[in-house]
Scaffold this active site. Structure first.
Site, PDB file in Angstrom:
ATOM      1  N   GLU A 118       0.827  -1.208   0.000  1.00 42.67           N
ATOM      2  CA  GLU A 118       0.000   0.000   0.000  1.00 42.67           C
ATOM      3  C   GLU A 118       0.866   1.264   0.000  1.00 42.67           C
ATOM      4  O   GLU A 118       1.863   1.349   0.714  1.00 42.67           O
ATOM      5  CB  GLU A 118      -0.890  -0.008   1.250  1.00 42.67           C
ATOM      6  CG  GLU A 118      -1.817   1.189   1.374  1.00 42.67           C
ATOM      7  CD  GLU A 118      -2.547   1.230   2.712  1.00 42.67           C
ATOM      8  OE1 GLU A 118      -3.609   1.874   2.782  1.00 42.67           O
ATOM      9  OE2 GLU A 118      -2.054   0.616   3.689  1.00 42.67           O
TER      10      GLU A 118
ATOM     11  N   CYS B 224      -5.651  -2.577   2.656  1.00 41.01           N
ATOM     12  CA  CYS B 224      -5.264  -2.544   4.069  1.00 41.01           C
ATOM     13  C   CYS B 224      -6.428  -2.736   5.037  1.00 41.01           C
ATOM     14  O   CYS B 224      -6.868  -3.858   5.223  1.00 41.01           O
ATOM     15  CB  CYS B 224      -4.484  -1.267   4.360  1.00 41.01           C
ATOM     16  SG  CYS B 224      -3.442  -1.394   5.841  1.00 41.01           S
TER      17      CYS B 224
ATOM     18  N   LYS C   6     -10.467   2.995  -1.251  1.00 46.79           N
ATOM     19  CA  LYS C   6     -10.535   2.261   0.014  1.00 46.79           C
ATOM     20  C   LYS C   6     -11.819   2.576   0.774  1.00 46.79           C
ATOM     21  O   LYS C   6     -12.132   3.738   1.030  1.00 46.79           O
ATOM     22  CB  LYS C   6      -9.296   2.610   0.845  1.00 46.79           C
ATOM     23  CG  LYS C   6      -9.124   1.851   2.147  1.00 46.79           C
ATOM     24  CD  LYS C   6      -7.764   2.215   2.718  1.00 46.79           C
ATOM     25  CE  LYS C   6      -7.491   1.579   4.071  1.00 46.79           C
ATOM     26  NZ  LYS C   6      -6.127   1.914   4.549  1.00 46.79           N
TER      27      LYS C   6
END
Length: 283
Positions: free
Chosen positions: A43, A154, A116
């Site tokens: 990431e 993540c 995200k």
């Protein structure tokens, strides 16, 4: 038989974006030389993990996908090597900022952007200061040989809903680029084993291979614990790196076998969506 070879990278980063891109490029080439058709960098590999502090000056590092150095470099590399590179980057879109991923295909084009969905906020991981919650919804992507790839970013990796949603959209492999390590508020807390168990759980409960790429090294007192891995649909580790290694891991997955195993377990046959309404009630 549908076989696909996947790879994950693990390395440390500095605040020099050009050096970081060069290091990632070298490792992507190594993974491709081993036959990897999809290569996952960690990431936000463009630089240090800046979310440990709140600094308004760092917003200037965000760029649209079409002008972001990391995205442009991976587009050129993917086209040269004829591979897929899921590329995490700090995205600017008008007045908004996102922790985003560009899915880059073997033609070098960006197939689309995933933003995200789950944004953490805590000591050392103050992402809500920088990132708006993603507005793309979960996404899956066309992969090699008509396969379908799912990618979360993540904090998404801790949520069973993320994995299951991508599976219901047809994902055959799940990928998670990550930046995670020490907890500044609690020196005794080591989440490395929890991090892995959560994703191995997704592998088992969805009968799907999982690929996770994390960074290593210490940045301003925050140490990232690596332990990147690839697991099969049984949750058995096929390849892994330790807490400090810089390296590339690859594994070849038999997706026809995975599909048979998934059908045999019956997890998707026996789902009861009519009972799950409570999951989407925000109370």
């Amino acid at each position: 038989m549908t076989e696909i070879t996947v790879g994950a990278l693990q390395l440390a980063f500095t605040d020099d974006i050009d050096a970081n891109i060069a290091n990632v490029t070298e490792m992507v080439r190594e993974a491709a030389s081993r036959g990897a058709q999809v290569v996952l960098p960690p990431e936000l590999f463009e630089g240090e993990y800046f979310c440990r502090v709140e600094d308004e000056g760092l917003f200037s590092n965000a760029k649209p996908a079409g002008s972001h150095k990391a995205v442009l470099a991976m587009q050129k590399l993917a086209a040269e090597l004829h591979i897929h590179i899921p590329t995490s980057f700090f995205e600017a879109d008008g007045p908004h900022h996102y922790n985003s991923l560009a899915m880059i295909g073997p033609d070098g084009k960006v197939a689309g952007i995933y933003r995200k969905s789950h944004i953490p906020d805590g000591p050392g991981y103050e992402e809500k200061f920088y990132f708006r919650p993603g507005n793309t919804g979960f996404k899956v992507w066309s992969g090699p040989d008509a396969t379908t790839l799912g990618v979360g970013v993540c904090w998404d990796q801790w949520y069973p809903e993320t994995a299951r949603a991508m599976m219901l959209m047809g994902a055959e492999i799940l990928f998670y680029p990550t930046a995670i390590g020490s907890e500044p508020h609690d020196d005794s807390l080591d989440t490395a084993r929890l991090w892995r168990r959560a994703m191995v759980g997704h592998a088992v409960s969805n009968v799907v291979p999982v690929v996770a790429a994390n960074r290593v090294g210490t940045e301003h007192g925050q140490t990232f614990y690596g332990t990147s891995f690839i697991t099969d649909e049984r949750g058995d580790i096929l390849a892994e790196l330790d807490r400090t290694e810089t390296g590339v891991i690859t594994a070849t997955l038999d997706l026809d076998r995975v599909k048979r195993h998934r059908a045999a377990f019956g997890f998707f046959r026996d789902r009861r969506p009519e009972l799950y309404g409570r999951l989407v009630e925000d109370i």
